[in-house]
Design an enzyme around this catalytic site. Sequence first.
Site, PDB file in Angstrom:
ATOM      1  N   GLN A  92       0.535  -1.747   0.011  1.00  0.00           N
ATOM      2  CA  GLN A  92       0.135   0.069  -0.344  1.00  0.00           C
ATOM      3  C   GLN A  92       1.503   1.431   0.181  1.00  0.00           C
ATOM      4  O   GLN A  92       0.188   2.525  -0.162  1.00  0.00           O
ATOM      5  CB  GLN A  92      -1.120  -0.465   1.152  1.00  0.00           C
ATOM      6  N   ASN A  93       2.359   0.629   0.146  1.00  0.00           N
ATOM      7  CA  ASN A  93       2.986   2.404   0.335  1.00  0.00           C
ATOM      8  C   ASN A  93       3.355   3.196  -0.820  1.00  0.00           C
ATOM      9  O   ASN A  93       3.382   1.988  -2.080  1.00  0.00           O
ATOM     10  CB  ASN A  93       4.157   1.597   0.762  1.00  0.00           C
TER      11      ASN A  93
ATOM     12  N   HIS B 130      -1.735   1.728  -4.180  1.00  0.00           N
ATOM     13  CA  HIS B 130      -2.069   3.172  -4.180  1.00  0.00           C
ATOM     14  C   HIS B 130      -1.353   3.849  -4.895  1.00  0.00           C
ATOM     15  O   HIS B 130      -1.055   5.244  -4.764  1.00  0.00           O
ATOM     16  CB  HIS B 130      -1.737   3.207  -2.830  1.00  0.00           C
TER      17      HIS B 130
ATOM     18  N   CYS C 290      -1.381  13.401 -15.721  1.00  0.00           N
ATOM     19  CA  CYS C 290      -1.938  14.709 -16.295  1.00  0.00           C
ATOM     20  C   CYS C 290      -2.936  14.821 -15.826  1.00  0.00           C
ATOM     21  O   CYS C 290      -4.279  13.400 -16.451  1.00  0.00           O
ATOM     22  CB  CYS C 290      -1.995  14.867 -17.490  1.00  0.00           C
TER      23      CYS C 290
ATOM     24  N   CYS D 128       2.004  19.366 -17.262  1.00  0.00           N
ATOM     25  CA  CYS D 128       2.312  17.871 -18.246  1.00  0.00           C
ATOM     26  C   CYS D 128       2.361  18.857 -20.036  1.00  0.00           C
ATOM     27  O   CYS D 128       2.310  20.275 -19.970  1.00  0.00           O
ATOM     28  CB  CYS D 128       0.800  17.830 -18.695  1.00  0.00           C
TER      29      CYS D 128
ATOM     30  N   THR E 188       0.646  -2.556   8.916  1.00  0.00           N
ATOM     31  CA  THR E 188      -0.449  -2.015   7.663  1.00  0.00           C
ATOM     32  C   THR E 188      -1.594  -2.310   9.325  1.00  0.00           C
ATOM     33  O   THR E 188      -1.628  -3.618   9.470  1.00  0.00           O
ATOM     34  CB  THR E 188      -1.629  -3.062   6.487  1.00  0.00           C
ATOM     35  N   SER E 189      -2.374  -0.832   9.089  1.00  0.00           N
ATOM     36  CA  SER E 189      -3.318  -1.490  10.511  1.00  0.00           C
ATOM     37  C   SER E 189      -4.746  -1.904   9.808  1.00  0.00           C
ATOM     38  O   SER E 189      -5.437  -2.354  10.441  1.00  0.00           O
ATOM     39  CB  SER E 189      -3.645   0.583  10.589  1.00  0.00           C
TER      40      SER E 189
ATOM     41  N   ASN F  60       3.177  -7.001  13.523  1.00  0.00           N
ATOM     42  CA  ASN F  60       3.298  -5.882  13.680  1.00  0.00           C
ATOM     43  C   ASN F  60       3.545  -5.324  14.950  1.00  0.00           C
ATOM     44  O   ASN F  60       2.677  -6.537  16.202  1.00  0.00           O
ATOM     45  CB  ASN F  60       1.176  -5.833  13.083  1.00  0.00           C
ATOM     46  N   PRO F  61       3.712  -4.030  16.111  1.00  0.00           N
ATOM     47  CA  PRO F  61       4.258  -4.353  17.232  1.00  0.00           C
ATOM     48  C   PRO F  61       2.111  -4.738  17.798  1.00  0.00           C
ATOM     49  O   PRO F  61       2.018  -4.584  19.116  1.00  0.00           O
ATOM     50  CB  PRO F  61       4.496  -2.660  17.301  1.00  0.00           C
TER      51      PRO F  61
HETATM   52  P1  OAD Z   1      -0.761   3.058   8.474  1.00  0.00           P
HETATM   53  O1  OAD Z   1      -0.109   3.769   9.087  1.00  0.00           O
HETATM   54  O2  OAD Z   1      -2.690   2.554   8.872  1.00  0.00           O
HETATM   55  O3  OAD Z   1      -1.302   1.919   9.788  1.00  0.00           O
HETATM   56  C1  OAD Z   1       0.593   1.800  10.086  1.00  0.00           C
HETATM   57  C2  OAD Z   1       0.749   0.656  10.677  1.00  0.00           C
HETATM   58  O4  OAD Z   1       2.184  -0.259  10.732  1.00  0.00           O
HETATM   59  C3  OAD Z   1       0.342   0.592  11.882  1.00  0.00           C
HETATM   60  O5  OAD Z   1      -0.991  -1.354  12.146  1.00  0.00           O
HETATM   61  C4  OAD Z   1       1.449   0.290  13.033  1.00  0.00           C
HETATM   62  O6  OAD Z   1       0.949  -0.303  14.194  1.00  0.00           O
HETATM   63  C5  OAD Z   1       2.318  -0.811  12.517  1.00  0.00           C
HETATM   64  N1  OAD Z   1       4.264  -0.282  12.437  1.00  0.00           N
HETATM   65  C6  OAD Z   1       4.820   0.576  12.767  1.00  0.00           C
HETATM   66  N2  OAD Z   1       5.843   0.727  13.379  1.00  0.00           N
HETATM   67  C7  OAD Z   1       6.001  -0.525  12.660  1.00  0.00           C
HETATM   68  C8  OAD Z   1       6.845  -1.346  12.641  1.00  0.00           C
HETATM   69  N3  OAD Z   1       8.073  -0.993  12.925  1.00  0.00           N
HETATM   70  N4  OAD Z   1       7.029  -2.859  12.145  1.00  0.00           N
HETATM   71  C9  OAD Z   1       5.880  -3.353  11.757  1.00  0.00           C
HETATM   72  N5  OAD Z   1       5.071  -2.433  11.794  1.00  0.00           N
HETATM   73  C10 OAD Z   1       4.362  -1.272  12.445  1.00  0.00           C
HETATM   74  O7  OAD Z   1      -0.741   2.476   7.255  1.00  0.00           O
HETATM   75  P2  OAD Z   1      -1.776   1.234   6.580  1.00  0.00           P
HETATM   76  O8  OAD Z   1      -1.970   0.505   6.681  1.00  0.00           O
HETATM   77  O9  OAD Z   1      -0.219   0.830   5.217  1.00  0.00           O
HETATM   78  O10 OAD Z   1      -3.683   5.024   1.559  1.00  0.00           O
HETATM   79  O11 OAD Z   1      -2.066   2.941   5.512  1.00  0.00           O
HETATM   80  C11 OAD Z   1      -3.148   1.763   4.369  1.00  0.00           C
HETATM   81  C12 OAD Z   1      -3.692   3.042   3.967  1.00  0.00           C
HETATM   82  O12 OAD Z   1      -3.395   4.772   4.656  1.00  0.00           O
HETATM   83  C13 OAD Z   1      -2.413   3.982   3.224  1.00  0.00           C
HETATM   84  O13 OAD Z   1      -2.158   3.526   2.330  1.00  0.00           O
HETATM   85  C14 OAD Z   1      -2.650   5.203   2.458  1.00  0.00           C
HETATM   86  C15 OAD Z   1      -3.470   6.013   4.286  1.00  0.00           C
HETATM   87  O14 OAD Z   1      -5.079   6.444   4.003  1.00  0.00           O
HETATM   88  C16 OAD Z   1      -3.595   6.196   0.696  1.00  0.00           C
HETATM   89  O15 OAD Z   1      -2.962   7.150   0.748  1.00  0.00           O
HETATM   90  C17 OAD Z   1      -4.747   5.492  -0.046  1.00  0.00           C
END
Ligand code: OAD
Length: 238
Positions: free
Chosen positions: A101-102, A119, A127, A147, A187-188, A212-213
């Site tokens: 998702q990054n 994403h 553009c 563009c 990921t959350s 995930n912690p």
């Molecule tokens: P989040 O910021 O929602 O979640 C990050 C997760 O990483 C959390 O559950 C933390 O507990 C965990 N975390 C933090 N440090 C960590 C580590 N060192 N090792 C392992 N886990 C760790 O990010 P995403 O789940 O990626 O979308 O968010 C999903 C989407 O929401 C993103 O792609 C973005 C956002 O809106 C768009 O921009 C479309």
Amino acid sequence: MQTEIEKLKNRLRSARSLVILTGAGVSAESGVPTFRGADGLWRSHNPQELATPGAFEADPFLVWEWYDWRRSIISKIQPNPAHYAIAELEKRYLEFTLITQNVDGLHAVAGSKKVIELHGSIWTVRCVECGNSSENRDVPIKILPRCPCGGLLRPAVVWFGEPLPEEALFRAFEASSNAAVMLVVGTSGVVQPAASLALRARDAGAFVAEINPEATPLSSIVDLRLPCKAGELMPTLL
Ligand code: OAD
């Protein structure tokens, strides 16, 4: 914990296919701010003001300033041991898919080849007039970028309220449906449809492990939960 790690390693040893789903947590140890959590980007910024098509229409300068700031952070940092371990795991499986998702592009910098960027990418611009996409790594970027056709360029990332790139989503669902093991890393698990890929994998019979912690809504459906930092845990799986 050691028993759990061994259990996962045994699964990985015998798996014919591996899918890894990553989120912002995998880049946290590189210094990329996550979205949610104590220091998350969405604590200090309102998603509606920055990451929606409406926000860009209303104030493209503000949105570009925010992306320029994020691009400058990302341009200075390096992948961490989690990115490198994931790139190494890819080499060990004939059937391997990394779904992220990054938008930071750090997986590719670490050597990952088969990456589905669900994403989009912060290093691609599109553009708003002609729809053409191209790579742009300018830091700082000239705000507002244009563009060759004269149209305004926007970051080629998925914003709230926008659909995911169709082909990327299709391939992600295919891979998740065929996974023997899925690792859900950093990921959350609250943003759809990305989070539902873990459910798809589990329902199709995969062994699903979460690294995930913090606990997430996915924690209760996974087969194994490892409450660890990705950069510490992932290299131990090699
Ligand atoms: P989040 O910021 O929602 O979640 C990050 C997760 O990483 C959390 O559950 C933390 O507990 C965990 N975390 C933090 N440090 C960590 C580590 N060192 N090792 C392992 N886990 C760790 O990010 P995403 O789940 O990626 O979308 O968010 C999903 C989407 O929401 C993103 O792609 C973005 C956002 O809106 C768009 O921009 C479309």
